[in-house]
Structures are given as structure tokens and as C-alpha cells.
Design a protein around this motif. Structure first.
Motif, mmCIF file in Angstrom:
data_model
loop_
_atom_site.group_PDB
_atom_site.id
_atom_site.type_symbol
_atom_site.label_atom_id
_atom_site.label_comp_id
_atom_site.label_asym_id
_atom_site.label_seq_id
_atom_site.Cartn_x
_atom_site.Cartn_y
_atom_site.Cartn_z
ATOM 1 N N THR A 34 42.988 30.386 45.302
ATOM 2 C CA THR A 34 43.405 30.059 43.942
ATOM 3 C C THR A 34 43.748 31.327 43.164
ATOM 4 O O THR A 34 44.767 31.388 42.476
ATOM 5 N N MET A 35 42.913 32.352 43.293
ATOM 6 C CA MET A 35 43.163 33.603 42.603
ATOM 7 C C MET A 35 44.455 34.255 43.108
ATOM 8 O O MET A 35 45.287 34.708 42.312
ATOM 9 N N LEU A 36 44.664 34.273 44.419
ATOM 10 C CA LEU A 36 45.868 34.889 44.979
ATOM 11 C C LEU A 36 47.128 34.133 44.565
ATOM 12 O O LEU A 36 48.155 34.746 44.248
ATOM 13 N N MET A 58 39.726 44.311 40.519
ATOM 14 C CA MET A 58 38.583 43.765 39.800
ATOM 15 C C MET A 58 38.021 42.554 40.549
ATOM 16 O O MET A 58 36.800 42.401 40.698
ATOM 17 N N TRP A 59 38.908 41.688 41.043
ATOM 18 C CA TRP A 59 38.489 40.513 41.801
ATOM 19 C C TRP A 59 37.697 40.933 43.042
ATOM 20 O O TRP A 59 36.624 40.392 43.318
ATOM 21 N N VAL A 60 38.206 41.905 43.774
ATOM 22 C CA VAL A 60 37.531 42.367 44.990
ATOM 23 C C VAL A 60 36.140 42.902 44.648
ATOM 24 O O VAL A 60 35.158 42.594 45.331
ATOM 25 N N SER A 61 36.048 43.676 43.589
ATOM 26 C CA SER A 61 34.757 44.224 43.166
ATOM 27 C C SER A 61 33.767 43.116 42.815
ATOM 28 O O SER A 61 32.611 43.129 43.262
ATOM 29 N N LEU A 62 34.215 42.151 42.027
ATOM 30 C CA LEU A 62 33.346 41.026 41.654
ATOM 31 C C LEU A 62 32.941 40.206 42.871
ATOM 32 O O LEU A 62 31.792 39.777 42.996
#
Length: 73
Positions: A34-36, A58-62
Motif C-alpha cells: 500500500t505504501m509503495l 522514513m518508512w524503512v526506518s519505521l
């Protein structure tokens, strides 16, 4: 095409997180897809590539933080 991406993501996640079952990582796969897809829409709308790269980082970090939390519960 979307089915092919889902199949790829299932295989990739299964290889990355061998210690959990597909049922356990399915919500993660759905959320990541969904994010991608959302980033792809933003790219198509003309959002600056640098901003999209920052959002992805930021997504990867979270995701890493939440995954570690899940492993420790």
C-alpha cells in the motif's frame, strides 16, 4: 501485474523473515504494498523525487523499529 508483485513480495518476505509464517507477515506485506503504491501515485502526480526518497527512507526506518518490537514480544 499487481498479482505478480504480491507473489514476489510474499517470496521475498518469506526469505527475509524465515522465522515467521506467511500469516504473520501478510499484514506487513499488505501495508508495504500500500505504501509503495501510494509513492507511485505521488510520483505520477509530480511529487519531487527527493521528497519521495525521504518518505521511503522514513518508512524503512519505521518498519525496522516496528519489526524489532514485534520480534521481542
Amino acid at each position: 501485474m499487481l498479482a505478480r508483485i504480491d507473489t514476489f513480495m510474499n517470496r521475498w518476505l518469506a526469505a527475509q523473515i524465515a522465522d515467521i509464517t506467511p500469516d504473520e507477515f501478510m499484514p506487513l506485506r499488505v501495508l508495504t504494498n500500500t505504501m509503495l503504491r501510494g509513492l507511485a501515485v505521488e510520483f505520477a502526480r509530480g511529487t519531487d523525487k527527493h521528497i519521495l526518497e525521504q518518505a521511503y527512507a522514513m518508512w524503512v526506518s519505521l518498519l525496522r523499529v516496528e519489526y524489532i518490537k514485534a520480534l521481542n514480544t
